[in-house]
Structure formats: structure tokens, C-alpha cells
Enzyme design. Sequence first.
Site, PDB file in Angstrom:
ATOM      1  CG  HIS A  85       2.439   0.609  -1.657  1.00 46.50           C
ATOM      2  ND1 HIS A  85       1.441  -0.031  -0.954  1.00 46.50           N
ATOM      3  CD2 HIS A  85       3.583   0.409  -0.951  1.00 46.50           C
ATOM      4  CE1 HIS A  85       1.958  -0.597   0.119  1.00 46.50           C
ATOM      5  NE2 HIS A  85       3.249  -0.343   0.147  1.00 46.50           N
ATOM      6  CG  HIS A 116       2.180   4.817   5.908  1.00 44.42           C
ATOM      7  ND1 HIS A 116       1.309   3.894   5.355  1.00 44.42           N
ATOM      8  CD2 HIS A 116       3.414   4.265   5.804  1.00 44.42           C
ATOM      9  CE1 HIS A 116       1.984   2.837   4.946  1.00 44.42           C
ATOM     10  NE2 HIS A 116       3.262   3.027   5.204  1.00 44.42           N
TER      11      HIS A 116
END
Length: 589
Positions: A196, A150
Site C-alpha cells: 500500500h 479491496h
Amino acid sequence: MCFTTPPSFTSRSLFLLLHLYHQTKRKTMSEKFRVCFCCSRSFKVRASEPPEDIQRLFREYSDNGSMSADHLLRFVNQVQGEGQAGLDYATEVFHRLKHHDVFHLHHRGLHLRGFYRYLLHDVNSPLPLSRHVHHDMTAPMSHYFIYTGHNSYLTGNQLNSRSSSEPIAEALRRGVRVIELDLWPDPSGNGVDVRHGGTLTSHEDLQKCLNAIKENAFDTSEYPVVITFEDHLTRNLQRKVVKMVRKTFKGTLFRCGQENPMCFPSPEALKKKILISTKPPKEYMQSQTVQSTTAPWGDKAAGPIQEEDEESAAVEYRDLITIHACKRGDLKSCLSGDPSRAIRISMSELWLETLVKTRATDLVRFTQKNMLRIFPKTTRIDSSNYDPLVGWTHGAQMVAFNMQGYGKHLWIMQGMFRANGGCGYLKKPDILLSTGPGGEVFDPRQPLHVKTTLKVKIYTGEGWSLDFPRHHFDQYSPPDFFVKIGIAGVPRDTVSYRTETEIDEWFPVWNQEFLFQLTVPELGLLWIIVQDYDSNTQNDFAGQICLPLSELRSGFRSVRLHDRSGKAYDHARLLVRFAFDPPQAFQIP
């Protein structure tokens, strides 16, 4: 059985063998710890001694205090349960140890302490030494658990850590097969960055990430690598991504050829292939308003041309995708699936926890054909992880983890994928793939009969004095070690215990046995954590290991411990005996 030399069987480990052997020749050792300028404490520290069970076995499988290669083979066959081992195995063990003072001078056989050193060596591992892939790899990909990362580009937390290609390369070298990249326009708006979104994390160039995948994809495993894109791009930038991906991976890029395949290809058919998984362009664009067909400077012809160009870019991007990710939809419809095609959906750990309470069997049924990816909840800004067994026991193939994190759940993930040669793909057990005559499927919540009982006896441990500084655990005395041990699996099988604490011992002796009743052993893992007891502060970490029950070898085994990140210590280990009652013959999927 062909003897396979483990990677750790090096000159350094053989030096350890000799060093620890000489320690066992002394019953006790004296160790001093300075308390203050004028005072010190002296401790008599027990040396590493063969437990009584080992001494008894040696007497039974030796002659006049000497164990020959034939004796060792009989021990390996009868006690260790390795009936396929041949004399070449025992002969090779003797050959490896012949220069290290563990044999009788005249009998040419192992003496008691030499036998004890053999039992504590890496060659006597609780898992198979061979990296051989032994599961059936010809089923559709939806029939496998896949080692999944992830936010694979992050080096630390989810809020302000550095983005880099380095953790991508490291994950692939550890056997991870699914890499996640978040794609965003770069500051100029003309290029693509990996970062991110909505956080303070830095950005990394997409090309560097793709290069890291190309260079490390098949170093550890030749089975396919899946790249999941979470993209936030315009269609023009999607077209750039298509060109970059095609140019980087060339012939290794797998193109399905079907927009809606009935099932996924097999890992065997996809060896050394790169697959792309994301939502098709229409999933991203359907919520956007249609742009005006009039150009800013009044060129009415530019509108249709621009639309055609964007449509072409969308088609190119769609054709890049092998595993189509679909919108979740509502709770009622998301698990219904589509009988005409195989799809992938993603859900957070929180949504999974909600579903398993009311629709556990629907999850299992959905994952028999389709892919389910689970990802951490957004509040895990420290890159911690969740319990992967919730997903695995319901058939989820892609349980996505923060590989840069730490903790017990990550150790369970690492332990799970030690199986099947560490290739990153594990065939699901039949219990998750089979359907009854009435259409019923496995329900993890329902109690089942006990299939077997795992007996684990923890004898002793050693090696901490070589892996840790003298004052690492306690400034004024030797460490006080204890062991925590438990099963991770279906709820009915999950239980844990702990040994007594051995006070002031570098070579602790526990001699304690624990019993684990197992209803679904094929989905179970045994975890072990060693800690140093502290009465006034948090206990100190001293090693961990997690072992898949499906590949656990019976008998007396040397259990090598690992650090918090999952890297094996050079020396710290436990001597443990494992036994299944009745013996459990795990079906190789």
C-alpha cells in the site's frame, strides 16, 4: 427433493443434538456464580423447551405423540413451504437421527423433543443447503454483482499492517472473485512488490501473490477471478509483470482479442479463467514528459531503440488487459459511457454518495452495460467498510471491501454472497436491468408500492453455553440476551427493531414477532445480531447472521449464528419463523 447433507452434519453436531436433547428433558437447571471468597449466587436457569407454537404443530402433525416420516413430510410440505420435498427427504432425516434417542421406542417416530431438536438442527436451515448455482450465468458480466475485495493483500489496517499472500488465499476460499493488488517497484528498482503505497505497510513479492491466486482461485467457485492492478510501474517493469502473469496462469489467463469490446463476456463463458483489469499504459503515461532520445554517453542511436522497446512493452501490457479501466473524468462526462465499447470506472464511496443525490438514474443506466467499482475512502485506515447497498441499489457490480475488517457492513456483504450457491456472482434483479418505453430506469429514491410483508417471529435460542466460556458475558450471573433485527435494502425498506432482554438466561425465550414492509425485496437482506445487555459497559457481542431475502425459506428455521469475522459458531443458534404475506415468489434471474 433430494436430501443434501450439510457440511456441518458431523459427529460433533450429532453429539450436540444428543447433549441438548438431554438438557431439554429437565425443566430447570441450577447454576452458581461466585461473587467473592465467601459468597456465591445461585440461579435457576431455564432449560431449552419447545415453544407453545411448536407443541401445537407437533400435536397437529403427529399421531398419539409420535411423528412418522409421512407426518414429517406433510409438515415440511404444508408448513415449511417445501412442496418439492419427497418421502426420501423425511426418510433420510430419520436415518440421520435414529441413533440419538429422539424416537419413541415402539412407534418408530419422533416424539415432541425429537421434533424440536430436528427444527433446531442445521438441516433445517433458512437458506438452501445445496451449493447449487441457479442464476442465469450467460449474460454479460456487467449484469452481475461480483464479490470484490479491496487491498486484498493486507492482513490488518491500511497504515502499518503486514502485506501477505495469506489474506488473498483466504478471500478466494470464501468466494471472493475480484482481487486487488497495488504494484510498486521493489527497493532495487528491478522487481515488483505488492504494498500500500505511501504508508508503513510491509511489502510482499508479486509472484507469491500470483501463486496464491493460482492455487486457490477455483477451490470454492469455478467462475472467473478478476485481478485488478493499481500499478505504479515503469514500462520495463510492466513487461516483467506480463511475463510473470503469463507464466503463472498459462491457459487459464483469458485474452479478449478485442481492444474495445462492445460488451463483457459472460461468467459462464469465462469459467476457470483469470482476467486482468487495469488502465491501459497510455492512461498511465500520458502525463509523463517524453524522455530525451540521447543516451547518457552520447549514443544517439539508443534513443529511438529505447522508445521502440518501451512501446513494445506498452503493447504487451495492454494486450494483457481484459477489462479496461478508464479515467473518471468530470462529474458530467464520467457516466455518459461510450456506445462503441464497454468500460470500467472506479470511484470512492464519497464520490458515489455525491452522485446518487443528483444522478442516481444515470448511475443505474451506466451500469446496465459498463462496470462500476466502488472503493473505501482513504480515511478508513482501520480497514472498516461502508454501506454496500448504496452501490448495489444503483447497479454497481464491484463494491470493493476490506475483507480483513469487521462490522455490520461486512456481515451484509457476506450475507449477500451466500446466495446463488456462494459462487461470487449474483445476477442483478430485472429492476436494475430493464428500461421503460421512454428510456426511464429504476430510481432507488422514488417510493414504490409495498410488494410483500415479511413476518419474523423470534422464539428462542441456545448453544452459547457450549461456544463461550461460562464467565464470558458476565462474571457473576448468566447472560442477558436480546436480539436486534432489521432490513438492509433501498431506503424505503430499511428499518430495525429489537426484542426485550431475557435476564439471566442461557436459553432465552422471546416469542416476539416483527413485520417488515418491503417495496424492493429482491435487493433486501435480513440482518440479525444477538447481544448480551450490560448496564454499565458496552453490550457484549453474542452472534450475527445476514440472510438474502431472495433465498430465504419460509417456515420454522434454525438460524445458525456467526462470529465477528463471519465464521459460524458450532452451536449458537436461534429458532425463528419466517413468512412472506402475500407469499413472495422471487424471480430467479
